[in-house]
Design a protein around this motif. Structure first.
Motif, mmCIF file in Angstrom:
data_model
loop_
_atom_site.group_PDB
_atom_site.id
_atom_site.type_symbol
_atom_site.label_atom_id
_atom_site.label_comp_id
_atom_site.label_asym_id
_atom_site.label_seq_id
_atom_site.Cartn_x
_atom_site.Cartn_y
_atom_site.Cartn_z
ATOM 1 N N SER A 1 0.843 -1.191 0.000
ATOM 2 C CA SER A 1 0.000 0.000 0.000
ATOM 3 C C SER A 1 0.876 1.238 0.000
ATOM 4 O O SER A 1 1.945 1.254 0.598
ATOM 5 C CB SER A 1 -0.903 0.016 1.245
ATOM 6 O OG SER A 1 -1.796 -1.059 1.217
ATOM 7 N N ILE B 1 -4.353 -2.694 -9.303
ATOM 8 C CA ILE B 1 -4.441 -1.548 -8.410
ATOM 9 C C ILE B 1 -5.799 -1.555 -7.735
ATOM 10 O O ILE B 1 -6.834 -1.548 -8.411
ATOM 11 C CB ILE B 1 -4.258 -0.224 -9.177
ATOM 12 C CG1 ILE B 1 -2.954 -0.230 -9.972
ATOM 13 C CG2 ILE B 1 -4.297 0.957 -8.215
ATOM 14 C CD1 ILE B 1 -2.775 1.013 -10.837
ATOM 15 N N GLU B 2 -5.814 -1.569 -6.420
ATOM 16 C CA GLU B 2 -7.067 -1.491 -5.684
ATOM 17 C C GLU B 2 -7.314 -0.047 -5.274
ATOM 18 O O GLU B 2 -6.476 0.586 -4.625
ATOM 19 C CB GLU B 2 -7.057 -2.392 -4.456
ATOM 20 C CG GLU B 2 -8.406 -2.432 -3.763
ATOM 21 C CD GLU B 2 -8.538 -3.570 -2.770
ATOM 22 O OE1 GLU B 2 -9.621 -3.689 -2.162
ATOM 23 O OE2 GLU B 2 -7.562 -4.330 -2.600
ATOM 24 N N ALA B 3 -8.470 0.481 -5.670
ATOM 25 C CA ALA B 3 -8.850 1.855 -5.362
ATOM 26 C C ALA B 3 -9.992 1.869 -4.355
ATOM 27 O O ALA B 3 -10.908 1.053 -4.449
ATOM 28 C CB ALA B 3 -9.263 2.579 -6.639
ATOM 29 N N LEU C 1 -10.035 5.004 -12.652
ATOM 30 C CA LEU C 1 -9.886 3.818 -11.822
ATOM 31 C C LEU C 1 -11.206 3.590 -11.095
ATOM 32 O O LEU C 1 -11.719 4.504 -10.432
ATOM 33 C CB LEU C 1 -8.743 3.997 -10.810
ATOM 34 C CG LEU C 1 -7.347 4.202 -11.389
ATOM 35 C CD1 LEU C 1 -6.337 4.463 -10.277
ATOM 36 C CD2 LEU C 1 -6.908 3.002 -12.230
ATOM 37 N N LYS D 1 -13.797 1.718 -8.352
ATOM 38 C CA LYS D 1 -13.692 1.209 -6.987
ATOM 39 C C LYS D 1 -13.429 -0.289 -7.029
ATOM 40 O O LYS D 1 -14.052 -1.031 -7.778
ATOM 41 C CB LYS D 1 -14.974 1.482 -6.208
ATOM 42 C CG LYS D 1 -14.915 1.014 -4.766
ATOM 43 C CD LYS D 1 -16.198 1.348 -4.026
ATOM 44 C CE LYS D 1 -16.126 0.870 -2.574
ATOM 45 N NZ LYS D 1 -17.364 1.201 -1.824
ATOM 46 N N ASN E 1 -8.319 -2.863 -10.204
ATOM 47 C CA ASN E 1 -8.152 -2.447 -11.593
ATOM 48 C C ASN E 1 -6.917 -3.130 -12.171
ATOM 49 O O ASN E 1 -5.855 -3.182 -11.523
ATOM 50 C CB ASN E 1 -7.966 -0.936 -11.689
ATOM 51 C CG ASN E 1 -9.146 -0.161 -11.160
ATOM 52 O OD1 ASN E 1 -9.995 0.269 -11.919
ATOM 53 N ND2 ASN E 1 -9.225 0.023 -9.841
ATOM 54 N N LEU F 1 -4.317 4.125 -2.900
ATOM 55 C CA LEU F 1 -4.167 3.013 -3.833
ATOM 56 C C LEU F 1 -3.244 1.943 -3.249
ATOM 57 O O LEU F 1 -2.271 2.255 -2.554
ATOM 58 C CB LEU F 1 -3.588 3.493 -5.165
ATOM 59 C CG LEU F 1 -4.347 4.582 -5.908
ATOM 60 C CD1 LEU F 1 -3.655 4.889 -7.228
ATOM 61 C CD2 LEU F 1 -5.801 4.197 -6.130
ATOM 62 N N SER F 2 -3.530 0.698 -3.533
ATOM 63 C CA SER F 2 -2.613 -0.387 -3.193
ATOM 64 C C SER F 2 -2.371 -1.220 -4.437
ATOM 65 O O SER F 2 -3.223 -1.294 -5.340
ATOM 66 C CB SER F 2 -3.169 -1.260 -2.066
ATOM 67 O OG SER F 2 -4.379 -1.886 -2.454
ATOM 68 N N TYR F 3 -1.188 -1.828 -4.491
ATOM 69 C CA TYR F 3 -0.743 -2.510 -5.704
ATOM 70 C C TYR F 3 -0.397 -3.953 -5.393
ATOM 71 O O TYR F 3 0.160 -4.256 -4.343
ATOM 72 C CB TYR F 3 0.494 -1.806 -6.274
ATOM 73 C CG TYR F 3 0.270 -0.367 -6.640
ATOM 74 C CD1 TYR F 3 0.281 0.632 -5.667
ATOM 75 C CD2 TYR F 3 0.033 0.000 -7.960
ATOM 76 C CE1 TYR F 3 0.072 1.965 -6.004
ATOM 77 C CE2 TYR F 3 -0.174 1.323 -8.301
ATOM 78 C CZ TYR F 3 -0.162 2.305 -7.321
ATOM 79 O OH TYR F 3 -0.376 3.613 -7.659
#
Length: 640
Positions: free
Chosen positions: A19, A499-501, A594, A596, A599, A634-636
């Protein structure tokens, strides 16, 4: 073999998710840049009315060669005590105190800091010969240097395209015929004196450079001579150095740079003894003569400093050394700066430590900036480079890691922690001090990202790569140690991240598939309309292809052309046309959406051969390209 190549070049990283941390920490002592040598925390905060007391005295533990810049900063609830043997140390204590006040919002934590620099001379060079830089912008460079404890401004004032310092002895050097760019733009002697004074007030020494006998097209055009061997030229150059020395006292301006490198064509040849004559002229004026190494060899007995611009040309010298090799800012993309500053060890050669007196990061801008002088700060990562190398030169680096310039270390390793910490502190400084800065500060964090790379067969080449850009071929001075790998290698690499938004987000993105550096010439043509690059690169977000920009200068060839007797290196069809939107930091971010939740971002990077860079770059961004910020929340991850 292909799998082994990519595994070696990019590394195999632990699979995981990261994150993005907050841009500004609530711990100001951890955010200081440069990082002090010793920090001891105490309880409490400085009161609003706390006095500052200064004590002259030695700093325990400070090495003798940098003791004059060492300081102890003690902050208690009742006040501040600065201990320093010299006003220079007191200055840096106050710089640290001012930074703490700004970072803490006025609630300065009580602490004891003991600090000194790793290198005596910590510098930044700007080439104003090829491209004139507005005087206020030159001052801005000095301002940022002073804020981050840099103390040597190397002012490159003469090159192929202009002799940028007024001469009253030889005013013909300011004739319009002498200039190839920014016609008639030069610094008056009064401006020069003002800059030396302005810098000295801020603890910065100006080291001017008149580059001779190479790089002298402007000089020859102004003087109306065909070669540097023309009779009387030795006296003219000696006069110019005497005139330069007359503009400031030796104790304020102790170094004069003579250039002396890259004498490669007939019009620049002259008697070797002349170069020594010019250096002796500088010595007679009470200054040390600084010369590029490699460059012209001076006769024995001259008080000389070698400035290394190439790795292995100082070990046979007995002179003190300033190092600038591999620290040139001009060919990097916005994400390359942090790795260079984290993993470059200055003065790394096996020579006596007493000769290693400092290092200088240099901004060379071969390409024409046109009339918009602030373009220099858009085309090159000038201010992020100053800030990053300020930490490097003050704190030092224990080891040199060229292999990590393009391939970041694995997450969780000491080198990764060093990189992530430097990147975090640079972002904190950006947000605290450069938000309203009148010039661009193009810098974004990338170590929070996680990418999976596969080849055209679907074979996983690397997992959880913590960076936003990928350059997958050998670069000058960088070897991935893969036998047989050349710039003609072909194939296709796909880079993917998930990518989590936290919500639907409309933002921008920096996207690039070609690196257009502003130094060494543009080796790649610009893309056609409808293309990201000449190799057919593509990017998809959640399965939707993202269209490239409508290029301002599409399909411009990078074909070399020569101009008789002018010897302007890297001259080509692109060089004299200012950049428009080539390079993500030179244009506004590409709009993206992006959604929710998770992504999927996919970069498809084919390479059909040829010598151009095989690369891809992607990072979400808020704000403008001049003043970008990370998208929060954002977290990757490197897996769906």
């Amino acid at each position: 073999m292909k799998n082994a190549f990519f595994a070696c070049l990019l590394g195999i990283f632990a699979i995981g998710c990261a994150s993005a941390p907050e841009a500004v920490s609530s711990r100001p002592l951890d955010d200081l840049l440069p990082r002090p040598q010793i920090v001891e925390t105490r309880s409490g905060c400085l009161s609003a009315n706390g006095d500052v007391k200064v004590v002259r005295g030695a700093v325990p533990g400070a090495p003798a060669d940098v003791a004059v810049e060492a300081y102890v900063l003690e902050i208690s609830a009742k006040g501040v005590t600065i201990t320093a043997a010299d006003p220079r140390g007191e200055r840096y204590a106050r710089v640290t105190l001012d930074q703490l006040k700004a970072l803490s919002g006025g609630r300065v934590p009580c602490c004891r800091i003991v600090d000194w620099p790793a290198l005596r001379w910590r510098g930044f060079m700007n080439d104003c010969g090829r491209n004139y830089l507005d005087f206020d912008a030159v001052k801005a460079c000095v301002d940022v240097m002073a804020k981050y404890k840099m103390n040597l401004f190397h002012w490159h004032l003469a090159d192929y395209h202009g002799w940028r310092l007024e001469s009253k002895k030889y005013p013909q050097l300011q004739r319009k015929e002498a200039f190839l760019r920014q016609i008639g733009k030069y610094y008056t002697q009064e401006e020069f004196k003002e800059l030396v004074r302005y810098a000295a007030e801020r603890g910065v020494t100006v080291m001017p450079e008149l580059d001779v006998p190479g790089h002298t097209l402007a000089f020859r055009r102004g003087m109306g001579i065909e070669t540097m061997a023309a009779p009387g030229t030795d006296k003219v150059i000696a006069d110019l150095f005497e005139e330069l020395c007359s503009l400031a006292p030796a104790e304020v301006m102790p170094f004069i740079h003579l250039g002396t490198d890259e004498v490669r064509v007939q019009p620049e040849y002259c008697d070797d003894a002349w170069v020594s004559k010019w250096a002796r002229t500088v010595n007679k004026c009470g200054r040390k003569a600084v010369v590029w190494a490699p460059g012209k060899k001076l006769e024995p007995g001259i008080d000389t400093i070698d400035m290394a611009w190439y790795d292995n040309h100082i070990t046979n010298s007995v002179n003190p050394v300033l190092d600038s090799a591999r620290m040139y800012n001009g060919s990097w993309n916005p994400f390359a700066v942090v790795a260079r500053t984290a993993f470059t060890k200055p003065c790394r050669w096996s020579v006596a430590s007493g000769r290693q007196i400092g290092a200088i990061t240099c901004t060379w801008h071969d390409d024409n900036c046109g009339d918009d002088n602030t373009r220099l700060f858009r085309d090159c990562m000038v201010f992020p480079a100053i800030v990053g190398f300020a930490d490097n030169y003050w704190r030092g680096r224990e080891a040199d890691h060229m292999e990590l310039w393009q391939r970041f270390p694995a997450a969780g390793t000491p080198n990764f922690d060093l990189l992530a910490d430097l990147e975090r502190r640079m972002a904190v400084q950006r947000d605290a001090f450069f938000t309203d800065f009148r010039y661009p500060f193009p810098f974004l964090k990338q170590t929070q990202m996680r990418w999976r790379l596969t080849d055209e067969k679907g074979t996983v080449l690397a997992e959880a790569a913590p960076q936003a850009w990928f350059a997958m071929e050998t670069d000058k001075g960088v070897s991935p140690n893969v036998p047989g790998f050349t710039t003609n290698k072909v194939g296709c690499v796909t880079a993917e991240t998930w990518i989590e938004a936290p919500a639907d987000i409309d933002c921008g993105a920096w996207i690039d598939f070609t690196c257009f550096g502003a130094a060494y010439g543009r080796t790649s043509p610009t893309p056609n309309l409808g293309e990201w690059n000449k190799h057919g690169a593509k990017i998809f977000i959640n399965g939707e292809e993202i269209a490239p920009p409508t290029w301002v200068q599409p399909n411009m060839k990078a074909t070399t052309r020569s101009i008789k007797d002018q010897d302007v290196p890297y001259t080509n069809d692109l060089l004299d046309k200012p950049f428009a939107d080539e390079g993500c930091a030179r244009r506004e971010p590409t709009p993206i959406h992006l959604r929710k939740g998770v992504n999927h971002v996919k970069l498809v990077m084919p390479k059909k051969g040829g010598g151009s860079k095989w690369m891809g770059l992607f990072s979400p961004v808020l704000g403008s390209s001049a003043h970008p910020r990370e998208v929060p929340g954002l977290s990757y991850r490197a897996r769906p």
